[in-house]
Design a protein around this motif. Structure first.
Motif, short mmCIF file in Angstrom:
data_model
loop_
_atom_site.label_atom_id
_atom_site.label_comp_id
_atom_site.label_asym_id
_atom_site.label_seq_id
_atom_site.Cartn_x
_atom_site.Cartn_y
_atom_site.Cartn_z
N LEU A 238 28.84 12.16 11.59
CA LEU A 238 28.74 10.78 12.05
C LEU A 238 28.15 10.71 13.46
CD1 LEU A 238 32.10 9.24 10.73
CD2 LEU A 238 29.81 9.04 9.74
N ALA A 239 28.53 11.68 14.32
CA ALA A 239 27.98 11.72 15.67
C ALA A 239 26.47 11.94 15.62
CB ALA A 239 28.66 12.81 16.49
N SER A 240 26.03 12.75 14.66
CA SER A 240 24.61 12.98 14.50
C SER A 240 23.90 11.72 14.01
CB SER A 240 24.37 14.13 13.53
OG SER A 240 22.98 14.37 13.33
N LEU A 241 24.49 11.03 13.05
CA LEU A 241 23.91 9.79 12.53
C LEU A 241 23.83 8.71 13.62
CD1 LEU A 241 25.66 9.57 9.03
CD2 LEU A 241 23.23 10.00 9.48
N ALA A 242 24.76 8.80 14.58
CA ALA A 242 24.78 7.82 15.68
C ALA A 242 23.94 8.31 16.88
CB ALA A 242 26.21 7.58 16.13
N ASN A 243 23.27 9.45 16.69
CA ASN A 243 22.42 10.03 17.74
C ASN A 243 23.24 10.40 18.99
OD1 ASN A 243 19.85 10.92 18.65
ND2 ASN A 243 19.60 9.06 19.88
N LEU A 244 24.44 10.93 18.76
CA LEU A 244 25.29 11.34 19.86
C LEU A 244 25.32 12.85 20.06
CD1 LEU A 244 28.36 9.01 19.18
CD2 LEU A 244 26.48 8.64 20.78
#
Length: 246
Positions: A238-244
Motif C-alpha cells: 500500500l505504501a508503494s501504491l501511495a508512492n511512499l
C-alpha cells in the motif's frame, strides 16, 4: 515487566557504558526523586539492574557501601535503604528527564519494521510506533485497532495518489467507511492490489473490528502474530501504491 520509562533509562545507561555505582545512583534517582518519603534498598537496586539487563551478579553489599558514601544519596531510617537527596536531582533531571516524555521512549520495531518506508509522513510513522509499542507490551486489542487504522490510512493515500480519491468520497465530501473503501479497492478499477492482498485486508479489518467492538472477545498475542507476514507485505504494498516507498 519494568515500565517503559525505566527501560528507556536502562537503555541510555547501557549506551553510555555507565559504571556500576553511576547506574545505581541513576536508578535511585528515577525510583525515589518524586516521593520524598520513599527509600529503597541496595538489594532492590541490584535486582533492577538484573531485571533490566544492565548488570548481572551485582554485589549488593558492595553497592550498599558505595551508595552510603555517595554525596547525592541519603540514608533512610530503615537499615540499608537510600534515596536521592533533596536538591541533588537537578543533574539527573538534566541528563535523563527527557525520558519522561512518551514520545522519546524507544520502541522496538519488531512487528512492523522501520525498513518499510512510509514516506516520512509523521502521522503514519506515529501509527507504526503505536503498533509496535502496543505489540511489544502486550496491548493486543489496541494493536489490532492500530493495524486496521494504518491500513485504512494507506488505502486512502493510494486512492489519492492514483487520482481516484473521488471514488471513496461521499456526497457530503467526507471519505466513506472502510467497508466501502475495501469494496472499491477489491474491484481493481481504481487501485491494483496484488492477488493475496484482498485476503489480508479482510483479516486485518476483522481483527481490528473484533478488538474495537466485540463485547466478549479479547485479542491475543497469537491473533496479532498470525497477521504477519501478510500485514507487513500489505503495508509495504500500500505504501508503494501511495508512492511512499522512497
Amino acid at each position: 515487566m519494568p515500565d517503559l520509562k525505566l527501560r528507556a533509562l536502562a537503555a541510555r545507561l547501557v549506551s553510555e557504558e555507565a559504571k556500576e555505582l553511576e547506574i545505581g545512583v541513576s536508578l535511585l534517582w528515577y525510583l525515589t526523586h518524586s516521593d520524598a518519603d520513599f527509600f529503597i534498598s541496595a538489594k532492590e537496586i541490584s535486582d533492577h539492574m538484573q531485571d533490566l539487563g544492565i548488570r548481572s551478579g551485582v554485589n549488593s553489599s558492595r553497592l550498599k557501601s558505595n551508595l552510603a558514601k555517595h554525596p547525592d544519596v541519603v540514608r533512610g531510617r530503615a537499615a540499608g535503604t537510600f534515596r536521592i537527596k533533596t536538591g541533588r536531582s537537578v543533574p539527573y533531571e538534566t541528563k535523563y528527564g527527557d525520558l519522561r516524555s512518551p514520545e522519546r521512549i524507544p520502541v522496538p520495531d519488531n512487528f512492523l519494521p522501520s525498513s518499510i518506508s512510509l514516506g516520512g509522513r509523521k502521522h503514519l510513522d506515529s501509527l507504526r510506533r503505536e503498533i509496535n509499542g502496543t505489540y511489544e507490551f502486550g496491548l493486543y486489542n489496541s494493536c489490532a485497532v492500530m493495524c486496521r487504522r494504518l491500513m485504512e490510512c494507506l488505502l486512502i493515500e493510494a486512492f489519492d495518489f492514483s487520482g481516484n480519491k473521488a471514488a471513496i468520497t461521499g456526497g457530503d465530501g467526507n471519505i466513506v467507511g472502510l467497508n466501502d473503501i475495501l469494496a472499491k479497492a477489491k474491484s481493481g478499477s481504481h487501485v491494483k492490489l496484488s492477488r493475496n492482498a484482498p485476503r489480508v485486508v479482510d483479516r486485518v479489518k476483522e481483527s481490528g473490528d473484533a478488538a474495537a467492538h466485540s463485547r466478549h472477545y479479547i485479542t491475543s498475542q497469537r491473533d496479532i502474530e498470525d497477521l504477519n507476514p501478510g500485514f507487513r507485505q500489505l503495508i509495504s504494498e500500500l505504501a508503494s501504491l501511495a508512492n511512499l516507498q522512497k
